[in-house]
Design a protein around this motif. Sequence first.
Motif, mmCIF file in Angstrom:
data_model
loop_
_atom_site.group_PDB
_atom_site.id
_atom_site.type_symbol
_atom_site.label_atom_id
_atom_site.label_comp_id
_atom_site.label_asym_id
_atom_site.label_seq_id
_atom_site.Cartn_x
_atom_site.Cartn_y
_atom_site.Cartn_z
ATOM 1 N N THR A 172 0.881 -1.196 -0.018
ATOM 2 C CA THR A 172 0.070 -0.130 -0.264
ATOM 3 C C THR A 172 1.031 1.152 0.193
ATOM 4 O O THR A 172 0.537 2.107 -0.692
ATOM 5 C CB THR A 172 -1.169 -0.043 1.233
ATOM 6 O OG1 THR A 172 -1.869 -1.202 1.207
ATOM 7 C CG2 THR A 172 -1.855 1.176 1.387
ATOM 8 N N SER A 173 1.909 1.178 0.905
ATOM 9 C CA SER A 173 2.715 2.224 0.867
ATOM 10 C C SER A 173 3.508 2.501 -0.498
ATOM 11 O O SER A 173 3.556 3.658 -1.044
ATOM 12 C CB SER A 173 4.094 2.123 2.024
ATOM 13 O OG SER A 173 5.061 3.280 1.888
ATOM 14 N N LYS A 212 0.963 4.204 -3.081
ATOM 15 C CA LYS A 212 0.778 5.448 -2.768
ATOM 16 C C LYS A 212 1.984 6.255 -3.171
ATOM 17 O O LYS A 212 1.787 7.311 -4.003
ATOM 18 C CB LYS A 212 0.731 5.640 -1.321
ATOM 19 C CG LYS A 212 0.269 7.098 -0.862
ATOM 20 C CD LYS A 212 -0.030 7.445 0.598
ATOM 21 C CE LYS A 212 -0.354 8.827 0.784
ATOM 22 N NZ LYS A 212 -0.657 8.820 2.450
ATOM 23 N N LYS A 213 3.021 5.876 -3.071
ATOM 24 C CA LYS A 213 4.426 6.544 -3.488
ATOM 25 C C LYS A 213 4.496 6.318 -4.960
ATOM 26 O O LYS A 213 4.867 7.638 -5.651
ATOM 27 C CB LYS A 213 5.644 5.964 -2.953
ATOM 28 C CG LYS A 213 5.868 6.459 -1.530
ATOM 29 C CD LYS A 213 7.173 5.846 -1.086
ATOM 30 C CE LYS A 213 7.440 6.082 0.350
ATOM 31 N NZ LYS A 213 7.683 7.771 0.430
ATOM 32 N N ASP A 230 1.808 6.776 -7.069
ATOM 33 C CA ASP A 230 0.586 7.886 -7.345
ATOM 34 C C ASP A 230 1.232 9.063 -6.875
ATOM 35 O O ASP A 230 0.629 10.129 -7.895
ATOM 36 C CB ASP A 230 -0.576 7.392 -6.586
ATOM 37 C CG ASP A 230 -1.308 6.074 -6.876
ATOM 38 O OD1 ASP A 230 -0.819 5.732 -8.056
ATOM 39 O OD2 ASP A 230 -1.971 5.626 -6.544
ATOM 40 N N ASN A 231 2.156 9.434 -6.322
ATOM 41 C CA ASN A 231 2.689 10.579 -5.868
ATOM 42 C C ASN A 231 3.939 10.873 -6.731
ATOM 43 O O ASN A 231 4.409 11.961 -6.433
ATOM 44 C CB ASN A 231 2.954 10.700 -4.471
ATOM 45 C CG ASN A 231 1.740 10.612 -3.344
ATOM 46 O OD1 ASN A 231 0.625 11.264 -4.011
ATOM 47 N ND2 ASN A 231 1.766 10.348 -2.197
#
Length: 540
Positions: free
Chosen positions: A129-130, A133-134, A136-137
């Motif tokens: 998940t982390s 998210k990274k 996507d960022n």
Amino acid sequence: MFIFIVAMKHYLIILIGLCCFSNRVWCQSRSAAIDTLIKYQFIKADQRSKLESKLKDTLYAGSYRVAVLYSLMGIMLQNKYHISDIQGGMFSFGHDSVDKNKQDSINAALRLSLEKINKTGLLTTRVYTSAAKKIDNSNYIADVELVAHLAEMTSRLQWLTADHLLPVAEELHKNGIVNDSSFLRLKNDINDEKIETALQLNEYCTPDRIFDMAKYADDPDIWLKQMHEDIASILPGLSFTDFNYTPIPDTSFSLPGTRFRISLNCNGRTYSHTSLAMENFRDKLGKITPKDLVVEDFHRIFNKILTDQHSRYRLHSVMMSPTNSTNDRSRHFALIALRDDQVELFMKEPCISYMFVSMETYDSTLTSGRIDSALAGWKKIGLFAHLSEAEIKKATADAQAADLLSVDQLLSNFPRVIYSFQAAFSNQDQSYAGLLKQIAQISHGAFKPVRITQKNVKNGVEVAYYSNGKMHFYTFKTQYRWADDKFLDFIKNLGRENVLPGDFYALPDADAIIYLTKQQYADSTKLKLLNFQPIVLKEN
């Protein structure tokens, strides 16, 4: 007794069976993960043995996930960038140069890579998940960056489980560093897997503060003062005025650096401190930004104030920990206020692995008044007679801005007053002959050895020199001065051996040698200006 032995034998058989099963599962999981990496062409089939050889490293004992991910990162670095295998991902890709369209394309490819790696079974839900998210960022521009993050986070989180962190929380609570309400909140957050870095533990401690360097302006005219104001807010009574700083070039390391001489006024007194060296990586305007901080020691100017206030507290830097994320280590630091009786907690397990703190002095006698008195006393008895007024003024300012470890240690700021054991021991190649010349300098002409020689003899090393009308000989059992139990005796005996008007004395607090005339020694003893260590002479 017989029944007990039979029962124990039964449980031992079960335990051995479980261990064998666990080891077999570990090997099967590892093998299956490598099969999947080959299937999705992260590594080639002929690189399997290379990866498996790395898994035998005791560094990865007990975690095949960490072993496989770090080994994969090493292979990718070698394959794509011809970089030797390293641990931890200490590299940069310059994200500023990537435009949005290209980054979107990179993100899509990285998402596909993440899904494939997730099928190996190497990733926990938290790590997956982390990383998603990274992506996507737009935090990555290369797949090896992604794998480095997966490896680092997997390694870090295995030390941040409840069975590891709850004992730490209990010790912090028991020692009054975490209060009752914060302890309950911390326990819940640990059990809910909300702790992803050891740095977060500081959020539950009181008094404590986490500093985010990215939130400060790049101009040192702004960030230095603001950071000191934020440090002063940790404890009452530290507010200040008249803040000033001076950058000082530093060449003590292989890379050029800069120190900051800070001065400020608190409670009507001016305090100063010289920071540790920072790497001289300046921005386009030629200024050092807070992001250049590697190790922080700005808090020590406030420890001088706390000493003058006879406070039970000192500020400590919470040092970098392997259980901090890479982002924490490059962007954040934390300070915590502790009493003397609380410091020991951070010097042992379980806390030392998560919150290792800097060493600070709690000597309540090291007040500014005592420092001023010592400096004036040393000057009065002639310890600085060989220096000009300009040299004395500079050295006094350096001493007042130095870290206060002991009063005698401040003498190291004055040229040719003491000879440091650290200087002697750090240069292992320096001969006894060279040492004699150094010691002669601090006697200011009283001890003038010439024709100094050194040679190996059957029983060790023979040193010879001419002084006071005759040759002097001394045999040491080893060429390494610090390993010879007669070394200090030799130094102490130089005054008597050469009929000098004074003697050499050891200053244990300064870890150094000083030469004093008989009158200077008498005055120093009477006025308690120095802390002497008597040396018992031994027969040569």
